[in-house]
Write an enzyme that holds these catalytic residues in place. Structure first.
Site, PDB file in Angstrom:
ATOM      1  N   ASP A  69     -26.537  41.494  28.507  1.00 15.65           N
ATOM      2  CA  ASP A  69     -27.629  41.588  29.470  1.00 15.65           C
ATOM      3  C   ASP A  69     -28.767  40.772  28.889  1.00 15.65           C
ATOM      4  O   ASP A  69     -29.056  40.859  27.695  1.00 15.65           O
ATOM      5  CB  ASP A  69     -28.055  43.031  29.708  1.00 15.65           C
ATOM      6  CG  ASP A  69     -28.920  43.162  30.961  1.00 15.65           C
ATOM      7  OD1 ASP A  69     -28.529  42.610  32.011  1.00 15.65           O
ATOM      8  OD2 ASP A  69     -29.989  43.795  30.897  1.00 15.65           O
ATOM      9  N   ARG A 184     -28.248  33.652  24.001  1.00 13.69           N
ATOM     10  CA  ARG A 184     -26.902  34.212  24.138  1.00 13.69           C
ATOM     11  C   ARG A 184     -25.990  33.683  23.029  1.00 13.69           C
ATOM     12  O   ARG A 184     -25.189  34.426  22.468  1.00 13.69           O
ATOM     13  CB  ARG A 184     -26.317  33.901  25.503  1.00 13.69           C
ATOM     14  CG  ARG A 184     -24.988  34.620  25.770  1.00 13.69           C
ATOM     15  CD  ARG A 184     -24.490  34.388  27.179  1.00 13.69           C
ATOM     16  NE  ARG A 184     -25.430  34.926  28.156  1.00 13.69           N
ATOM     17  CZ  ARG A 184     -26.217  34.182  28.940  1.00 13.69           C
ATOM     18  NH1 ARG A 184     -26.168  32.867  28.884  1.00 13.69           N
ATOM     19  NH2 ARG A 184     -27.042  34.754  29.787  1.00 13.69           N
TER      20      ARG A 184
END
Length: 207
Positions: A69, A184
């Site tokens: 997330d 990420r």
């Protein structure tokens, strides 16, 4: 060994496959497993939502599952949009509306107070209940107007520290450049030794 990435996003899958290249680990996405109802992401934090998705994947498929997330955080707004990044303007996934609203909210904030970051929290859940949570952060500044056509989300508004003060926004970087710096990528890289250990245990148990 097969690992499920609880996402249908091909860019996320490509990033994970690149990081785990030559590991012998096969990365599956939601398109590769029997359909199951995806859970509601109603967590208060990035970690909450990542765990919700990873736990659901492990429960429904019996596979080690990774989920992330992520979002855009602005210091001046006490970390918002944060977990609400995708629906900051009220409608989920409307990048243009989200960007316009954020620009309006920050319109009178001077450049020295426009610190911002992309944050990604990745959760890895093993069907036996073992869980790992890691965080990656990409620091920089929020621009006063959009720049660039690459990427998605808040990329046009983000000036990475690596490009400060007069360089390119995240939306002006090539995909390879962005992957090398991104939040990420930093988070996923922390999972590599954990995944490698799980793969070695799986091989040992199958012998």
């Amino acid at each position: 060994m097969k690992i499920l990435l609880a996402s249908n996003n091909p860019k996320k899958a490509h990033e994970l496959r690149t990081i785990l290249a030559n590991s012998g680990i096969e990365i599956l996405t939601l398109a590769d497993v029997p359909h199951y109802a995806e859970p509601i992401e109603d967590g208060r934090t990035f970690a909450d939502n990542a765990l919700i998705k990873a736990r659901a994947g492990a429960q429904h498929t019996g596979l080690v599952t990774i989920a992330d997330d992520s979002g855009f955080t602005v210091e001046e707004l006490n970390g918002c949009p944060g977990v609400l990044s995708a629906r900051w303007s009220g409608q989920h996934g409307d990048d243009q509306a989200n960007n316009l609203l954020l620009l309006k909210q920050m319109a009178h904030v001077p450049e020295e107070r426009r610190q911002a970051a992309f944050v990604s929290v990745c959760a890895l859940v093993v069907p036996n209940g073992e869980e790992h949570v890691v965080t990656g952060q990409w620091d920089g500044w929020m621009l006063t107007e959009p720049r660039g056509d690459n990427g998605f989300g808040y990329d046009p508004l983000f000036l990475p520290n690596e490009e400060f003060p007069n360089g390119r926004s995240s939306a002006q970087l090539s995909p390879a450049e962005k992957n090398a710096l991104s939040h990420r990528g930093k988070a996923l890289a922390q999972l590599v030794p954990i995944v490698t250990q799980l793969s070695q245990l799986s091989e040992a148990n199958s012998d």
